[in-house]
Structure formats: structure tokens, C-alpha cells
Design a protein around this motif. Structure first.
Motif, PDB file in Angstrom:
ATOM      1  N   LEU A   9       0.829  -1.208   0.000  1.00  0.00           N
ATOM      2  CA  LEU A   9       0.000   0.000   0.000  1.00  0.00           C
ATOM      3  C   LEU A   9       0.869   1.265   0.000  1.00  0.00           C
ATOM      4  N   ILE A  10       1.948   1.227   0.796  1.00  0.00           N
ATOM      5  CA  ILE A  10       2.851   2.388   0.814  1.00  0.00           C
ATOM      6  C   ILE A  10       3.480   2.577  -0.558  1.00  0.00           C
ATOM      7  N   GLY A  11       4.006   1.494  -1.143  1.00  0.00           N
ATOM      8  CA  GLY A  11       4.640   1.584  -2.454  1.00  0.00           C
ATOM      9  C   GLY A  11       3.680   2.045  -3.527  1.00  0.00           C
ATOM     10  N   ASN A  12       2.458   1.495  -3.497  1.00  0.00           N
ATOM     11  CA  ASN A  12       1.474   1.850  -4.519  1.00  0.00           C
ATOM     12  C   ASN A  12       1.105   3.322  -4.435  1.00  0.00           C
ATOM     13  N   ASN A  13       0.921   3.831  -3.229  1.00  0.00           N
ATOM     14  CA  ASN A  13       0.569   5.248  -3.069  1.00  0.00           C
ATOM     15  C   ASN A  13       1.736   6.157  -3.475  1.00  0.00           C
ATOM     16  N   LEU A  14       2.947   5.753  -3.135  1.00  0.00           N
ATOM     17  CA  LEU A  14       4.110   6.562  -3.499  1.00  0.00           C
ATOM     18  C   LEU A  14       4.260   6.679  -5.017  1.00  0.00           C
ATOM     19  N   VAL A  15       4.132   5.559  -5.731  1.00  0.00           N
ATOM     20  CA  VAL A  15       4.319   5.613  -7.189  1.00  0.00           C
ATOM     21  C   VAL A  15       3.160   6.359  -7.848  1.00  0.00           C
ATOM     22  N   ASN A  16       1.943   6.211  -7.337  1.00  0.00           N
ATOM     23  CA  ASN A  16       0.798   6.922  -7.928  1.00  0.00           C
ATOM     24  C   ASN A  16       0.906   8.430  -7.722  1.00  0.00           C
ATOM     25  N   ILE A  17       1.316   8.828  -6.529  1.00  0.00           N
ATOM     26  CA  ILE A  17       1.487  10.256  -6.259  1.00  0.00           C
ATOM     27  C   ILE A  17       2.627  10.826  -7.110  1.00  0.00           C
ATOM     28  N   SER A  18       3.708  10.055  -7.212  1.00  0.00           N
ATOM     29  CA  SER A  18       4.847  10.505  -8.036  1.00  0.00           C
ATOM     30  C   SER A  18       4.445  10.636  -9.501  1.00  0.00           C
ATOM     31  N   ALA A  19       3.663   9.670  -9.976  1.00  0.00           N
ATOM     32  CA  ALA A  19       3.211   9.717 -11.366  1.00  0.00           C
ATOM     33  C   ALA A  19       2.347  10.940 -11.615  1.00  0.00           C
ATOM     34  N   THR A  20       1.479  11.254 -10.681  1.00  0.00           N
ATOM     35  CA  THR A  20       0.616  12.430 -10.829  1.00  0.00           C
ATOM     36  C   THR A  20       1.441  13.717 -10.848  1.00  0.00           C
ATOM     37  N   SER A  21       2.446  13.787  -9.989  1.00  0.00           N
ATOM     38  CA  SER A  21       3.298  14.993  -9.920  1.00  0.00           C
ATOM     39  C   SER A  21       4.076  15.195 -11.225  1.00  0.00           C
ATOM     40  N   ILE A  22       4.691  14.106 -11.717  1.00  0.00           N
ATOM     41  CA  ILE A  22       5.471  14.207 -12.957  1.00  0.00           C
ATOM     42  C   ILE A  22       4.570  14.549 -14.133  1.00  0.00           C
ATOM     43  N   ALA A  23       3.392  13.924 -14.179  1.00  0.00           N
ATOM     44  CA  ALA A  23       2.454  14.201 -15.265  1.00  0.00           C
ATOM     45  C   ALA A  23       2.003  15.655 -15.250  1.00  0.00           C
ATOM     46  N   THR A  24       1.817  16.201 -14.063  1.00  0.00           N
ATOM     47  CA  THR A  24       1.407  17.613 -13.947  1.00  0.00           C
ATOM     48  C   THR A  24       2.479  18.533 -14.532  1.00  0.00           C
ATOM     49  N   VAL A  25       3.734  18.282 -14.155  1.00  0.00           N
ATOM     50  CA  VAL A  25       4.837  19.096 -14.687  1.00  0.00           C
ATOM     51  C   VAL A  25       4.932  18.952 -16.205  1.00  0.00           C
ATOM     52  N   LEU A  26       4.762  17.728 -16.710  1.00  0.00           N
ATOM     53  CA  LEU A  26       4.864  17.467 -18.153  1.00  0.00           C
ATOM     54  C   LEU A  26       3.778  18.212 -18.921  1.00  0.00           C
ATOM     55  N   PHE A  27       2.530  18.137 -18.430  1.00  0.00           N
ATOM     56  CA  PHE A  27       1.421  18.779 -19.148  1.00  0.00           C
ATOM     57  C   PHE A  27       1.519  20.301 -19.077  1.00  0.00           C
ATOM     58  N   ILE A  28       2.013  20.820 -17.970  1.00  0.00           N
ATOM     59  CA  ILE A  28       2.176  22.286 -17.881  1.00  0.00           C
ATOM     60  C   ILE A  28       3.228  22.758 -18.883  1.00  0.00           C
ATOM     61  N   ASP A  29       4.301  21.966 -19.045  1.00  0.00           N
ATOM     62  CA  ASP A  29       5.329  22.312 -20.040  1.00  0.00           C
ATOM     63  C   ASP A  29       4.770  22.249 -21.454  1.00  0.00           C
TER      64      ASP A  29
END
Length: 417
Positions: A66-86
Motif C-alpha cells: 500500500l505504501i509503495g502503490n501510493n508513493l508511485v501513484n502520487i509521483s506519477a501524478t506529480s510528474i504528469a502535472t509538470v509534463l502537461f504544464i510544459d
């Protein structure tokens, strides 16, 4: 597209794959068959043994997943946000919205639904494959895991949840029935396991031969009459009484009887074991084994003989009916017409109810006792009564008890009809 965007896209792919791994691992370890894995481990499968050992501390494993799954999902959302803003040239509002929407759909399809569906189809195989990687993440996330395990203990101290006491008999029977329906076990194997599970619930009073049907001899019975009774009944042992059947105190063995010649039977009589009808047959089996006996007398609350019970009666509760060359094979429930059956009153009431699909747990052992209880008197031939969707007719009886009934199974009428 610059190098930074390419790295971000690669990172997103890796994170989605990790999300899929965590989701599939959670499903595999939750759905896997521990008994099947244990069997494989006993056969020398090291991967199965390692997986089984990892599942023993399921709370730690689940917390890591559960910890790993939440960490990777949150990280994916953060990176995707930066990518789409660029990509949208600094439009923060639109970029954040698109990133959240896209990542939610992608994670739902490729990180949750698809991997969990695949893992559920073959949970043991996937659990064995993912076990080494899961062990690696347990070590990697150990510091974070300690905090959450401590939080869990605090919650348990506050709310004090009840611990599971393990599988009940009903749950074990359900597991066996599912194994039969899935084709993993034969009907005979399922019946044997079911009998073994229910063995400790059966009492001596449920299987005894009633007093009126007991074949016994007096201590003063002539040798010739005992010889005739042995030959007529085919029994290997006969109870011996003093004056009446209520005075049964000994038992004689057929082998000893014929080896002794025409001597007085007192020289070959052995003390009989006495038991009460409420004794569990599992206890009776141990008692007969310790005393090297094959027959016991069942006494009622007044000290009289209620019946006798044999080792064969006990074993039949495990393996089913045992027939030998002296037994007359009698069908207790026989179909004699369309939805019409002849039932012997010595038949078990549980067996009759099961045959006709009646979901009740009666307190009465035999069909004969049930008939008398329903009619509140000694029935006569031709008497009739209805019970649920059964029409019962007394087809044979004597002055003291019912011998045979005819059962007509009627269509079940619903409330609407």
C-alpha cells in the motif's frame, strides 16, 4: 520534445508498471491458495516455500504494498502535472486538470483493473514470481513501514478488534464443497472429509441399535439355541444378560463359542462396556480401542438398557455403510412411483430430510420417531398426515412401532401461487 520531457515520459511508464506490480501482488497474495502452496513446498518447490514464508507476515507485506502503490501513484501524478504544464506552455490550471484526468484513467486501467484481473486468474503463479521483488520492497521501505505498523498497533489498542478464531466447521465444509464443484475432488473424497469434520458432533444415541432390536441371550441359554442364533443373525458377538435384557453384563464372541465346544458359556463370557447415549462417538471409539472391545451397552438415565452400539456402527459414520456376506442389503429410501417413495422407519431422519430437500435440523434420530412425534400417538396402517410438501402414509406397522411409510413429494407452492 526536449530531453527533459522524454525522461518524464519514461519515468511515468516505469511508475505505472510499478503501480501494476503492487496491485497485482496484493491480489495474488490475497487470493492464493495456501494449502496448494504448502503442498508444493512439501514437494520441494523452493519458490513456493519462500512465498509461503513471506505470506506468514501478511500485515507487513500488505503495508509495504500500500505504501509503495501510493508513493508511485502520487509521483506519477506529480510528474504528469509538470509534463502537461510544459506542453501547454505554462497553463497551470489546464495542465493540472489534464494531468489528473489522464493519470487517473491510465492508473485505473493499467495500474489497477488489468493487473488485478490477470493476477486473480493464477494467484499462486504470480505470487511466486513477485515474491523476490516484494521482499526487496519490504527491505527498502522498512523505515516507513515501521511508522505505519506502530500506528496500526496504536489503533488496535484503542479499538481492540476481535481476533478471528480460525475456520469453523461450516467454513471448512464450504471449502470442501467448493473443491468438489470445481472438480478438484471426487464425491467420495468429499463425503469422507465431510464425515470426518462432523464426526465429533455425533452422539452414541444417534447410532445405537435400539433395545427392541437387540439380539441377546440369557446366561442360562442352552448351547444349541445360541448356536442357532449365531447362524440366524450372522453376528460375530452376542450380548449376555442375567434375567432380562436390562441385565446385560457380558458379551460372547462367536469364535470363542465354537472353539470352546459344548461347554457352559460362562467360561467365555467377557465383561461388556457401558456408555451413555450422550457420549460422543469419537470418545466411544477411543474407549473401545483402549479396552479392546467391539461392542458396548448403552444405558439410559434409569440404568436400563437403551440399546447397543458396535465398533462397526462408529466406523460407518466415517466411511459409510459397511456390508458383509451376512448382511441383507436393504434400500431404506426407494422410489416406487413418480415422486413417490417407500421409506423404512429405521432410516435416519436427517437422511430422509436431505433426500427430499427439507432444510431442518430435527432433534429426533429416526423416521419412526418422527412419525410418532408428528401424530402424537401410535399410528395405524393407513393413517396419513402432511409435513411441508410431503404427504405421508403409514404403510406398515405393528402394535408397538411404525415399520414403513410411503412419502409422496408434492410440488412446492409459493406465496404468490
Amino acid at each position: 520534445m526536449d530531453d527533459g520531457s522524454i525522461i518524464q515520459i519514461i519515468s511515468l511508464v516505469v511508475l505505472i508498471l510499478l503501480s501494476a506490480f503492487f496491485s497485482a501482488t496484493e491480489t495474488a497474495f490475497s487470493a492464493m491458495n495456501r494449502i496448494r502452496l504448502k503442498s508444493m513446498a512439501n514437494d520441494g518447490n523452493k519458490r513456493a516455500a519462500a512465498t509461503l514464508k513471506l505470506s506468514e507476515d501478511f500485515d507487513r507485506l500488505l503495508s509495504t504494498i500500500l505504501i509503495g502503490n501510493n508513493l508511485v501513484n502520487i509521483s506519477a501524478t506529480s510528474i504528469a502535472t509538470v509534463l502537461f504544464i510544459d506542453i501547454l506552455k505554462g497553463n497551470v490550471s489546464l495542465g493540472s486538470t489534464l494531468a489528473t484526468t489522464v493519470i487517473t484513467v491510465v492508473v485505473l486501467i493499467f495500474g489497477e483493473i488489468t493487473p488485478k484481473s490477470l493476477a486473480k486468474e493464477s494467484p499462486e503463479a504470480f505470487a511466486m514470481t513477485s515474491a523476490p521483488f516484494a521482499k526487496f520492497f519490504i527491505i527498502l521501505l522498512y523505515p516507513v513501514n515501521i511508522l505505519f505498523m506502530g500506528w496500526k498497533k496504536l489503533v488496535f489498542l484503542i479499538f481492540k478488534p476481535k481476533h478471528d478464531s480460525g475456520d469453523t466447521e461450516e467454513e471448512l465444509l464450504t471449502i470442501v464443497e467448493e473443491a468438489e464443484s470445481e472438480g478438484d475432488m471426487q464425491k467420495s473424497e468429499v463425503e469422507l472429509i465431510r464425515n470426518a469434520i462432523e464426526f465429533n458432533d455425533i452422539e452414541v444415541g444417534d447410532i445405537l441399535c435400539p433395545r427392541v432390536e437387540v439380539e441377546a441371550v440369557s446366561v442360562d441359554t442352552p448351547w444349541e439355541e445360541i448356536d442357532t442364533m449365531f447362524r440366524r443373525t450372522g453376528y460375530s458377538r452376542l450380548p449376555v444378560y442375567k434375567e432380562t435384557v436390562d441385565d446385560i453384563s457380558w458379551v460372547i464372541n462367536q469364535k470363542d463359542f465354537y472353539m470352546s465346544g459344548k461347554k457352559n458359556i460362562k467360561s467365555i463370557m467377557k465383561p461388556i462396556q457401558f456408555v451413555v447415549p450422550t457420549m460422543k462417538i469419537s470418545e466411544l471409539l477411543i474407549k473401545l480401542q483402549k479396552t479392546k472391545s467391539h461392542l458396548a451397552a448403552v444405558v439410559d438415565e434409569y440404568g436400563g438398557i437403551e440399546g447397543i452400539v458396535t465398533m462397526e456402527d462408529v466406523i460407518e459414520e466415517l466411511v459409510g455403510e459397511i456390508w458383509d456376506e451376512h448382511d441383507e442389503v436393504v434400500e431404506e429410501i426407494k422410489e416406487i412411483g413418480e415422486s413417490e417413495y417407500r421409506v423404512l422407519c429405521s432410516c435416519s431422519l436427517d437422511d430422509m430430510f436431505e433426500k427430499f430437500g427439507i432444510e431442518e435440523e430435527p432433534d429426533i434420530s429416526t423416521v419412526g420417531g418422527w412419525v410418532i412425534d408428528e401424530m402424537k400417538r401410535l399410528p395405524k396402517t393407513g393413517d396419513e398426515f402432511d409435513f411441508m410438501n410431503l404427504h405421508v402414509t403409514i404403510s406398515k406397522c405393528d402394535s408397538r412401532h411404525v415399520l414403513e411409510i410411503t412419502v409422496k413429494v408434492l410440488p412446492v407452492v409459493t406465496e404468490e401461487e
